[in-house]
Motif scaffolding. Sequence first.
Motif, PDB file in Angstrom:
ATOM      1  N   VAL A  85      -1.066  18.008   0.608  1.00 54.97           N
ATOM      2  CA  VAL A  85      -0.520  17.519   1.864  1.00 54.97           C
ATOM      3  C   VAL A  85      -0.842  16.035   1.978  1.00 54.97           C
ATOM      4  N   ILE A  86       0.172  15.234   2.285  1.00 55.75           N
ATOM      5  CA  ILE A  86      -0.014  13.797   2.458  1.00 55.75           C
ATOM      6  C   ILE A  86       0.231  13.451   3.918  1.00 55.75           C
ATOM      7  N   ILE A  87      -0.785  12.862   4.540  1.00 59.82           N
ATOM      8  CA  ILE A  87      -0.674  12.463   5.937  1.00 59.82           C
ATOM      9  C   ILE A  87      -0.655  10.944   6.018  1.00 59.82           C
ATOM     10  N   GLY A  88      -0.309  10.436   7.200  1.00 60.46           N
ATOM     11  CA  GLY A  88      -0.267   8.995   7.419  1.00 60.46           C
ATOM     12  C   GLY A  88       0.680   8.681   8.550  1.00 60.46           C
ATOM     13  N   GLY A  89       0.510   7.530   9.151  1.00 56.39           N
ATOM     14  CA  GLY A  89       1.341   7.140  10.270  1.00 56.39           C
ATOM     15  C   GLY A  89       2.772   6.849   9.864  1.00 56.39           C
ATOM     16  N   SER A  90       3.618   6.672  10.875  1.00 61.85           N
ATOM     17  CA  SER A  90       5.014   6.321  10.618  1.00 61.85           C
ATOM     18  C   SER A  90       5.069   4.995   9.876  1.00 61.85           C
ATOM     19  N   GLY A  91       5.880   4.941   8.818  1.00 61.79           N
ATOM     20  CA  GLY A  91       6.005   3.724   8.041  1.00 61.79           C
ATOM     21  C   GLY A  91       4.924   3.517   7.004  1.00 61.79           C
ATOM     22  N   SER A  92       4.084   4.531   6.791  1.00 66.74           N
ATOM     23  CA  SER A  92       2.994   4.379   5.819  1.00 66.74           C
ATOM     24  C   SER A  92       3.459   4.584   4.383  1.00 66.74           C
ATOM     25  N   GLY A  93       4.677   5.094   4.198  1.00 64.26           N
ATOM     26  CA  GLY A  93       5.218   5.242   2.847  1.00 64.26           C
ATOM     27  C   GLY A  93       5.336   6.670   2.362  1.00 64.26           C
ATOM     28  N   LYS A  94       5.076   7.649   3.223  1.00 60.24           N
ATOM     29  CA  LYS A  94       5.090   9.052   2.793  1.00 60.24           C
ATOM     30  C   LYS A  94       6.468   9.471   2.291  1.00 60.24           C
ATOM     31  N   SER A  95       7.487   9.243   3.093  1.00 58.06           N
ATOM     32  CA  SER A  95       8.839   9.661   2.705  1.00 58.06           C
ATOM     33  C   SER A  95       9.347   8.857   1.518  1.00 58.06           C
ATOM     34  N   VAL A  96       8.997   7.579   1.451  1.00 55.47           N
ATOM     35  CA  VAL A  96       9.418   6.747   0.318  1.00 55.47           C
ATOM     36  C   VAL A  96       8.807   7.282  -0.975  1.00 55.47           C
ATOM     37  N   LEU A  97       7.561   7.748  -0.907  1.00 53.82           N
ATOM     38  CA  LEU A  97       6.915   8.318  -2.086  1.00 53.82           C
ATOM     39  C   LEU A  97       7.693   9.521  -2.600  1.00 53.82           C
ATOM     40  N   LEU A  98       8.070  10.436  -1.700  1.00 57.00           N
ATOM     41  CA  LEU A  98       8.846  11.600  -2.123  1.00 57.00           C
ATOM     42  C   LEU A  98      10.197  11.182  -2.683  1.00 57.00           C
ATOM     43  N   ARG A  99      10.830  10.219  -2.041  1.00 56.05           N
ATOM     44  CA  ARG A  99      12.163   9.806  -2.493  1.00 56.05           C
ATOM     45  C   ARG A  99      12.107   9.124  -3.849  1.00 56.05           C
ATOM     46  N   CYS A 100      10.998   8.459  -4.160  1.00 54.81           N
ATOM     47  CA  CYS A 100      10.849   7.880  -5.494  1.00 54.81           C
ATOM     48  C   CYS A 100      10.755   8.980  -6.545  1.00 54.81           C
ATOM     49  N   ILE A 101      10.006  10.045  -6.246  1.00 55.62           N
ATOM     50  CA  ILE A 101       9.884  11.151  -7.199  1.00 55.62           C
ATOM     51  C   ILE A 101      11.236  11.836  -7.384  1.00 55.62           C
ATOM     52  N   LEU A 102      11.980  11.981  -6.283  1.00 50.77           N
ATOM     53  CA  LEU A 102      13.278  12.650  -6.330  1.00 50.77           C
ATOM     54  C   LEU A 102      14.362  11.787  -6.974  1.00 50.77           C
ATOM     55  N   GLY A 103      14.106  10.500  -7.148  1.00 47.91           N
ATOM     56  CA  GLY A 103      15.107   9.620  -7.737  1.00 47.91           C
ATOM     57  C   GLY A 103      16.084   9.047  -6.732  1.00 47.91           C
ATOM     58  N   LEU A 104      15.795   9.231  -5.444  1.00 45.96           N
ATOM     59  CA  LEU A 104      16.668   8.675  -4.405  1.00 45.96           C
ATOM     60  C   LEU A 104      16.394   7.191  -4.171  1.00 45.96           C
ATOM     61  N   ILE A 105      15.186   6.759  -4.538  1.00 40.39           N
ATOM     62  CA  ILE A 105      14.790   5.351  -4.456  1.00 40.39           C
ATOM     63  C   ILE A 105      14.156   4.979  -5.784  1.00 40.39           C
ATOM     64  N   GLU A 106      14.475   3.800  -6.289  1.00 41.44           N
ATOM     65  CA  GLU A 106      13.883   3.338  -7.541  1.00 41.44           C
ATOM     66  C   GLU A 106      12.659   2.480  -7.242  1.00 41.44           C
ATOM     67  N   PRO A 107      11.483   2.868  -7.737  1.00 46.55           N
ATOM     68  CA  PRO A 107      10.284   2.050  -7.484  1.00 46.55           C
ATOM     69  C   PRO A 107      10.356   0.728  -8.225  1.00 46.55           C
ATOM     70  N   ASP A 108       9.566  -0.232  -7.752  1.00 48.15           N
ATOM     71  CA  ASP A 108       9.537  -1.547  -8.389  1.00 48.15           C
ATOM     72  C   ASP A 108       8.640  -1.558  -9.619  1.00 48.15           C
ATOM     73  N   ALA A 109       7.615  -0.711  -9.625  1.00 44.54           N
ATOM     74  CA  ALA A 109       6.688  -0.654 -10.753  1.00 44.54           C
ATOM     75  C   ALA A 109       5.919   0.654 -10.680  1.00 44.54           C
TER      76      ALA A 109
END
Length: 267
Positions: free
Chosen positions: A40-64
């Motif tokens: 379970v990953i917790i954190g405030g709004s805008g902390s990057g939780k959803s972006v992390l999942l989307r990077c794994i799913l391939g919906l967002i391409e990470p920079d590095a």
Amino acid sequence: MSTPPVSTPKIRIRGLHKAFGSKIVLDGVDLDVETGTSMVIIGGSGSGKSVLLRCILGLIEPDAGTIEIDGENLLTASRSRQDALRRQIGMLFQNAALFDSMSVGENVAFGIRAKHSDRNGPPPSRAQALQMAGDLLKQVGLDPSVGDLSPSELSGGMQKRVGLARAIAGNPNIMFFDEPTTGLDPIMGAVIDGLIVDCVQKLGSTAIAITHDMASAQRIGNRAAMLYHGRLIWQGEASELMHSGNAMVDQFTHGRREGPITMELRK
């Protein structure tokens, strides 16, 4: 005495970075999720939780950075291999994300046919997929007759159950849950969490859930981590969330106004 072999995590993330313009969202995330673990990953709004999942799913391409599944780097694998690795993943979106133009049964059948698209032999027919969808609806506590309804005819809790039925179609061995109890009352939230735990255990899946709900976090997870300013500042047992000994985690989990975490003005 020989050293026992080190197991490869189901998911391994190293040095993951993502920025949108000048806004740094992920700032060097390192995370291991062992096979069969519910993280379970917790954190405030805008902390990057959803972006992390989307990077794994391939919906967002990470920079590095690197994202590995079973030791294989998604970011350097061929496109066909990336698709095959990601087809291991079942996803329950925050608002269920059901297709309004399809019936409930067709929504679940869509997940079934999609998961069969890379397997040997033809996918199940529409009639077969709808029959299988009825069985999946039973698994999440819904009568198969619900399959004839449209998503708009369902309550929020029922939509979450349908989203879960679609997520477990194809028996995924990795499952992601994006704020699974958002918009639900406490009792329905506990029901959804119980169904998630049952489904994950039945499938033997590795799971990652992101949530603001501390009760949900402790029900779903056996491991937990907190993201703050794009970095993982704490990891431990989910049972330790409310008494972690980390000042930022304690402030967040107890909802205290005073502490090291301060509200920032939006620019």
